[in-house]
Enzyme design. Structure first.
Site, PDB file in Angstrom:
ATOM      1  N   GLU A  86       0.827  -1.208   0.000  1.00 22.12           N
ATOM      2  CA  GLU A  86       0.000   0.000   0.000  1.00 22.12           C
ATOM      3  C   GLU A  86       0.863   1.260   0.000  1.00 22.12           C
ATOM      4  O   GLU A  86       2.058   1.224   0.281  1.00 22.12           O
ATOM      5  CB  GLU A  86      -0.890   0.043   1.248  1.00 22.12           C
ATOM      6  CG  GLU A  86      -2.354  -0.334   1.012  1.00 22.12           C
ATOM      7  CD  GLU A  86      -3.139   0.739   0.256  1.00 22.12           C
ATOM      8  OE1 GLU A  86      -2.528   1.732  -0.180  1.00 22.12           O
ATOM      9  OE2 GLU A  86      -4.357   0.575   0.106  1.00 22.12           O
ATOM     10  N   ARG A 102      -7.497  -0.376  13.026  1.00 23.75           N
ATOM     11  CA  ARG A 102      -6.112  -0.118  12.636  1.00 23.75           C
ATOM     12  C   ARG A 102      -6.033   1.094  11.727  1.00 23.75           C
ATOM     13  O   ARG A 102      -7.019   1.513  11.113  1.00 23.75           O
ATOM     14  CB  ARG A 102      -5.506  -1.324  11.921  1.00 23.75           C
ATOM     15  CG  ARG A 102      -6.133  -1.638  10.561  1.00 23.75           C
ATOM     16  CD  ARG A 102      -5.272  -2.629   9.802  1.00 23.75           C
ATOM     17  NE  ARG A 102      -5.864  -3.095   8.562  1.00 23.75           N
ATOM     18  CZ  ARG A 102      -5.791  -2.457   7.392  1.00 23.75           C
ATOM     19  NH1 ARG A 102      -5.187  -1.269   7.323  1.00 23.75           N
ATOM     20  NH2 ARG A 102      -6.330  -2.977   6.315  1.00 23.75           N
ATOM     21  N   ASN A 129      -5.037   2.976   8.301  1.00 25.15           N
ATOM     22  CA  ASN A 129      -5.051   2.588   6.898  1.00 25.15           C
ATOM     23  C   ASN A 129      -4.319   3.671   6.098  1.00 25.15           C
ATOM     24  O   ASN A 129      -3.293   4.182   6.531  1.00 25.15           O
ATOM     25  CB  ASN A 129      -6.488   2.363   6.412  1.00 25.15           C
ATOM     26  CG  ASN A 129      -6.549   1.466   5.183  1.00 25.15           C
ATOM     27  OD1 ASN A 129      -5.886   0.431   5.152  1.00 25.15           O
ATOM     28  ND2 ASN A 129      -7.329   1.839   4.191  1.00 25.15           N
ATOM     29  N   GLU A 149     -14.201  -4.527   9.002  1.00 30.29           N
ATOM     30  CA  GLU A 149     -14.741  -3.615   7.993  1.00 30.29           C
ATOM     31  C   GLU A 149     -16.161  -3.154   8.321  1.00 30.29           C
ATOM     32  O   GLU A 149     -16.971  -2.910   7.418  1.00 30.29           O
ATOM     33  CB  GLU A 149     -14.668  -4.240   6.597  1.00 30.29           C
ATOM     34  CG  GLU A 149     -13.240  -4.572   6.187  1.00 30.29           C
ATOM     35  CD  GLU A 149     -13.118  -5.110   4.779  1.00 30.29           C
ATOM     36  OE1 GLU A 149     -14.038  -4.866   3.983  1.00 30.29           O
ATOM     37  OE2 GLU A 149     -12.114  -5.774   4.492  1.00 30.29           O
ATOM     38  N   ASN A 206      -9.637   5.533   2.677  1.00 29.30           N
ATOM     39  CA  ASN A 206      -8.591   5.215   1.706  1.00 29.30           C
ATOM     40  C   ASN A 206      -8.049   6.476   1.060  1.00 29.30           C
ATOM     41  O   ASN A 206      -7.691   7.421   1.735  1.00 29.30           O
ATOM     42  CB  ASN A 206      -9.102   4.192   0.686  1.00 29.30           C
ATOM     43  CG  ASN A 206      -8.530   2.819   0.945  1.00 29.30           C
ATOM     44  OD1 ASN A 206      -7.350   2.676   1.206  1.00 29.30           O
ATOM     45  ND2 ASN A 206      -9.365   1.804   0.905  1.00 29.30           N
ATOM     46  N   ASP A 241      -9.646   2.509  -4.456  1.00 26.96           N
ATOM     47  CA  ASP A 241      -8.768   2.339  -3.305  1.00 26.96           C
ATOM     48  C   ASP A 241      -7.915   3.597  -3.148  1.00 26.96           C
ATOM     49  O   ASP A 241      -8.440   4.655  -2.852  1.00 26.96           O
ATOM     50  CB  ASP A 241      -7.928   1.070  -3.497  1.00 26.96           C
ATOM     51  CG  ASP A 241      -7.312   0.562  -2.214  1.00 26.96           C
ATOM     52  OD1 ASP A 241      -6.983   1.381  -1.340  1.00 26.96           O
ATOM     53  OD2 ASP A 241      -7.128  -0.661  -2.077  1.00 26.96           O
TER      54      ASP A 241
END
Length: 283
Positions: free
Chosen positions: A18, A98, A100, A119, A146, A194
């Site tokens: 990522e 967490r 992201n 989620e 995101n 994303d």
């Protein structure tokens, strides 16, 4: 649709690669493997790579203005100094949640997203972290925070909460964002939006999770370009290299029963466009 050259910058088996980010001071590309708790760097001129382990899942790592890294971890925002010493800037642990994706705004603040491991639809948020650690929760009750990015003039902010299938846009007024509205929608059947990056023309590039593609939207929200990729789960993209003309793409292999051999690698599209210089975190 066009057919640019797609190359492998770093062959890797990242579970959840990522957040590629170009570090102009270090002339290197920084990216993370969230679920393996690793921060990777890559120097495209020398080929040199480094891998640093973090103690927690790491959603994003960005360069700091004075050297070192700011990281979006499971339990909050941490700082690494150039000698590797770590300290918390914001410690905000919540069971089952967490960090992201994250991005640094033109004013040097970090905008950090969170999500729940399960989620849950309203379990995440987007928070602005000032250089001194002051935290302002801007968007509560999101599902999967995101892509975040800014127009070249800094007057617009783009944002993705992945399950909505939308790229939203805000007006920027100093430290505030207002006027949230849809910029573009990714239709069903072609993947989920994303991570994103904004190029020098103000166009928005978006990685499509489960869509095996990148999309480029013009500043007025029109779909301009689709780039097909060999991997099913691209996660984010960023311009890098000496002239900021190469588009790097992080990818994932988590959840795939038969991943492509390149799933988890860092890909690059040479001379894909013109990026803008990233701002380092001012803290």
């Amino acid at each position: 649709m066009n057919h640019p050259r797609i190359e492998v910058a770093v062959r890797e088996h990242a579970a959840l690669g990522e957040g590629p980010t170009w570090d102009p001071a270090g002339r290197r590309l920084i990216w993370v493997d969230i679920l393996s708790a690793r921060v990777h760097t890559y120097d495209p001129e020398s080929g040199r790579r480094t891998v640093m382990a973090t103690e927690q899942h790491v959603g994003a790592a960005k360069p700091r203005a004075g050297g070192g890294l700011v990281v979006n971890l499971r339990d909050g925002i941490g700082l690494y100094d150039t000698d590797g010493a770590f300290r918390w800037l914001v410690h905000d642990a919540e069971p089952g949640r967490r960090g992201n994706d994250a991005a640094v705004a033109p004013d040097g603040a970090l905008w950090a997203g969170t999500m729940r491991y399960d989620e849950t639809e309203t379990g995440g948020s987007l928070t602005r972290i000032a250089p001194d650690g002051a935290a302002t929760r801007v968007l509560p009750l999101v599902a999967c925070s995101n892509g975040t990015g800014w127009s070249p003039d800094g007057r617009l902010m783009y944002y993705i909460d992945t399950p909505t299938r939308r790229i939203d846009v805000f007006d920027v007024d100093g430290e505030q964002v207002t006027g949230r509205r849809p910029f573009a929608t990714v239709e069903e059947g072609v993947g989920y939006p994303d991570g994103l990056t904004v190029d020098a023309e103000g166009a928005v590039w978006v990685a499509l999770w489960d869509g095996a593609a990148l999309r480029r939207y013009t500043p007025d929200g029109r779909l301009d370009r689709v780039v097909r990729l060999p991997v099913r789960r691209p996660t984010a993209c960023a311009f890098g290299g000496r002239d900021l003309r190469d588009l790097y793409v992080s990818t994932a292999r988590t959840g795939l029963t038969r991943p492509h051999p390149l799933s988890g690698s860092l890909l690059v599209l040479p001379d894909a466009g013109q990026g803008t210089a990233a701002t380092a975190f001012a803290g």
